[in-house]
Structure formats: C-alpha cells, structure tokens
Design a protein around this motif. Structure first.
Motif, PDB file in Angstrom:
ATOM      1  N   LEU A 102      26.529 -16.626   6.722  1.00  0.00           N
ATOM      2  CA  LEU A 102      25.451 -16.214   7.621  1.00  0.00           C
ATOM      3  C   LEU A 102      24.326 -15.660   6.757  1.00  0.00           C
ATOM      4  O   LEU A 102      24.490 -14.633   6.100  1.00  0.00           O
ATOM      5  CB  LEU A 102      25.920 -15.124   8.592  1.00  0.00           C
ATOM      6  CG  LEU A 102      26.731 -15.535   9.817  1.00  0.00           C
ATOM      7  CD1 LEU A 102      27.077 -14.298  10.630  1.00  0.00           C
ATOM      8  CD2 LEU A 102      25.968 -16.543  10.669  1.00  0.00           C
ATOM      9  N   GLY A 103      23.190 -16.335   6.764  1.00  0.00           N
ATOM     10  CA  GLY A 103      22.072 -15.893   5.940  1.00  0.00           C
ATOM     11  C   GLY A 103      20.985 -15.224   6.752  1.00  0.00           C
ATOM     12  O   GLY A 103      20.673 -15.644   7.860  1.00  0.00           O
ATOM     13  N   LEU A 104      20.410 -14.155   6.192  1.00  0.00           N
ATOM     14  CA  LEU A 104      19.306 -13.445   6.840  1.00  0.00           C
ATOM     15  C   LEU A 104      18.098 -13.415   5.915  1.00  0.00           C
ATOM     16  O   LEU A 104      18.190 -12.932   4.784  1.00  0.00           O
ATOM     17  CB  LEU A 104      19.700 -12.009   7.184  1.00  0.00           C
ATOM     18  CG  LEU A 104      20.697 -11.765   8.312  1.00  0.00           C
ATOM     19  CD1 LEU A 104      22.125 -11.985   7.807  1.00  0.00           C
ATOM     20  CD2 LEU A 104      20.575 -10.343   8.827  1.00  0.00           C
ATOM     21  N   ASP A 105      16.972 -13.947   6.398  1.00  0.00           N
ATOM     22  CA  ASP A 105      15.739 -13.802   5.638  1.00  0.00           C
ATOM     23  C   ASP A 105      15.236 -12.372   5.824  1.00  0.00           C
ATOM     24  O   ASP A 105      15.879 -11.551   6.488  1.00  0.00           O
ATOM     25  CB  ASP A 105      14.703 -14.837   6.071  1.00  0.00           C
ATOM     26  CG  ASP A 105      14.358 -14.754   7.556  1.00  0.00           C
ATOM     27  OD1 ASP A 105      14.637 -13.709   8.190  1.00  0.00           O
ATOM     28  OD2 ASP A 105      13.806 -15.734   8.088  1.00  0.00           O
ATOM     29  N   GLU A 106      14.081 -12.043   5.239  1.00  0.00           N
ATOM     30  CA  GLU A 106      13.617 -10.658   5.269  1.00  0.00           C
ATOM     31  C   GLU A 106      13.368 -10.162   6.692  1.00  0.00           C
ATOM     32  O   GLU A 106      13.683  -9.012   7.022  1.00  0.00           O
ATOM     33  CB  GLU A 106      12.358 -10.518   4.408  1.00  0.00           C
ATOM     34  CG  GLU A 106      12.637 -10.690   2.920  1.00  0.00           C
ATOM     35  CD  GLU A 106      11.413 -10.437   2.071  1.00  0.00           C
ATOM     36  OE1 GLU A 106      10.349 -10.109   2.634  1.00  0.00           O
ATOM     37  OE2 GLU A 106      11.521 -10.569   0.832  1.00  0.00           O
ATOM     38  N   LYS A 107      12.806 -11.005   7.562  1.00  0.00           N
ATOM     39  CA  LYS A 107      12.550 -10.594   8.940  1.00  0.00           C
ATOM     40  C   LYS A 107      13.849 -10.332   9.682  1.00  0.00           C
ATOM     41  O   LYS A 107      13.994  -9.318  10.389  1.00  0.00           O
ATOM     42  CB  LYS A 107      11.730 -11.657   9.670  1.00  0.00           C
ATOM     43  CG  LYS A 107      11.448 -11.322  11.144  1.00  0.00           C
ATOM     44  CD  LYS A 107      10.651 -10.028  11.294  1.00  0.00           C
ATOM     45  CE  LYS A 107      10.300  -9.752  12.738  1.00  0.00           C
ATOM     46  NZ  LYS A 107       9.547  -8.491  12.916  1.00  0.00           N
ATOM     47  N   ASN A 108      14.817 -11.234   9.533  1.00  0.00           N
ATOM     48  CA  ASN A 108      16.092 -11.038  10.214  1.00  0.00           C
ATOM     49  C   ASN A 108      16.896  -9.884   9.617  1.00  0.00           C
ATOM     50  O   ASN A 108      17.672  -9.237  10.325  1.00  0.00           O
ATOM     51  CB  ASN A 108      16.908 -12.325  10.207  1.00  0.00           C
ATOM     52  CG  ASN A 108      16.393 -13.340  11.213  1.00  0.00           C
ATOM     53  OD1 ASN A 108      15.668 -12.985  12.143  1.00  0.00           O
ATOM     54  ND2 ASN A 108      16.752 -14.596  11.024  1.00  0.00           N
TER      55      ASN A 108
END
Length: 257
Positions: A102-108
């Motif tokens: 599960l990857g999260l970019d900076e916004k997420n």
C-alpha cells in the motif's frame, strides 16, 4: 460475499470529475475540521474514511483486503522511498506469496496522518488495531470494505450508471499503464495483484518498498496523463529478477514481515 461488480470501464474524464465533485471536495474539508480539533458527526467520519479509501484505491490499484487488514503497526513500520510511504500488509488474499503493498504519496500521507491522529480516535476502540473502522468502532468484516469505494462513486454522481469499485479501478490503471507505459506494465500488475506462482517465495522489505514507490509514480503519471519519461520500476537486481522474471536465485531471503 465479495462485492460483485459489472465490467464498468472508467475513463480519464470520470476520474477527474470525481476529484472535482462536491462530495469529494466536502470530504476533504472534513479533514481540515478534524485537523482543527473539531468533533465530527457520524456522517463526516464516514465521508472522510471513504475518501481516503477511494484515494488509496486510485493511487495503488489495491484489492480491498489490504485496506481491510492494514493495522496501525503496519503503518508505523512503513518505510519511505522517494517521498512515497510504503505500507506492507501481511494479511491479504495471496498472503502466502508475501505482504501486499500500500503506497501513500505525500498528500495521502498527510490525510492518513490526520485520519489516524484526529478522525479515527473519535470512533475506534482503543483495542482495535485495524486502521479502517466502521462507525460502530470495529473493523470491517471480510469482503465488505470494498463497498465503500462504490458508495463514494455513487454519491459523487460520477459514473452513476456503473457499479464502480476496486475491480473497475484496477482495470482502469492496468489499461492506462498498457497504453502509456507498456514497459512498466508487468511490474505495476505484480504490485497491484501481488500474485506469485511460487507461494514459498519471501521478500526483502527494502526491495518491496522500492518496487511499491516506483509503481506509484507510474500509476500517478498514467492516470493523470503526465509523461512517464525517466520513470522506471527498478534496476534488474538479482532479487527483482527472481520475483518478477522467475529466474533462479541461490539464497532467497526469509524476511516475511
């Protein structure tokens, strides 16, 4: 039962309309309220949670199970690569093959932080470890969390004639990747489905973090129409070759965390 979905095919325009819909934008405002320490209504809690679930589905192409089973400990153990925070979830459909990504970019990452610190505590029991919970303070039962994505699309008014859920989103990402970044299609597909022919294979956390982060960049580019120039999944390391090309390897790693 798992959520049944028709063969709904998403378009670029529908994804953009979702992100500009009143329902989507109002849900983002709920995070601002929570950040300010304002108590949320039950509906606001559901809207914020469902927005985050939908954003994660669009950003990673994940199946529902990793979202259902991801725990606070999984989040705390996550590593960051090129600005992307990669959570590895041990319990999911093909768990015998290794953790789901599960990857999260900076916004997420920002939204997840607000959700865990400000939104979730207003509902969740202290003993509940799963990140995503229902309004009745418990985690989701097996096969039910995927419905929340469909609800978000229906409430937005976008693609209202379609049953849009995780399968539709995964098909959209797969199609766009094949159209715009065919050289990365195999790796993105592996990250999304996390299927492996040999259930005994084990993985190194740092390698999975690199794969997950790079795949996120490809997904973000192909679903926004941006160029994929300069974006690659991974150099052909020995472990990467073993994982994706089924080449022999002398000593597979035994870290299954």
């Amino acid at each position: 039962m798992e959520v049944e979905e028709c063969d709904a095919v998403l378009t670029d325009e529908e994804v953009e309309r979702l992100k500009n819909s009143q329902t989507y934008l109002e849900a983002l405002k709920v995070f601002d309220k929570a950040r300010a320490g304002i108590e949320l209504t039950a509906q606001e809690f559901s809207d914020a949670r469902d927005l985050l679930l939908t954003r994660l589905a669009l950003a990673t192409g994940t199946r529902p199970a990793p979202l259902q089973n991801a725990t606070l400990d999984d989040c705390h153990r996550a590593k960051t690569k090129e600005g992307n925070k990669i959570i590895l979830v041990a319990k999911h459909k093909t768990a015998a093959a290794g953790p789901a990504i599960l990857g999260l970019d900076e916004k997420n990452q920002d939204l997840m932080g607000v959700y865990i610190e400000k939104v979730r505590p207003q509902v969740a029991l202290e003993t509940e470890q799963r990140i995503f919970v229902k309004i009745d303070d418990e985690g989701f039962a097996k096969g039910t969390i995927g419905k929340r994505s469909s609800v978000s699309w229906q409430k937005s008014g976008v693609a209202s004639s379609k049953n849009v859920g995780h399968t539709s989103i995964r098909k959209f990402i797969s199609t766009k990747t094949h159209e715009m970044a065919p050289e990365s299609a195999d790796a993105v597909a592996k990250v999304m489905s996390h299927s492996r022919q040999n259930a005994k294979r084990s993985y190194v956390r740092s390698e999975l973090t690199s794969v997950g982060s790079s795949a996120m960049q490809v997904i973000a580019n192909v679903t926004s129409g941006a160029s994929t120039s300069g974006v690659s999944i991974l150099p052909p390391t020995t472990l990467y070759t073993y994982l994706f090309k089924k080449a022999p390897i002398n000593s597979p790693c035994n870290d299954q965390s």
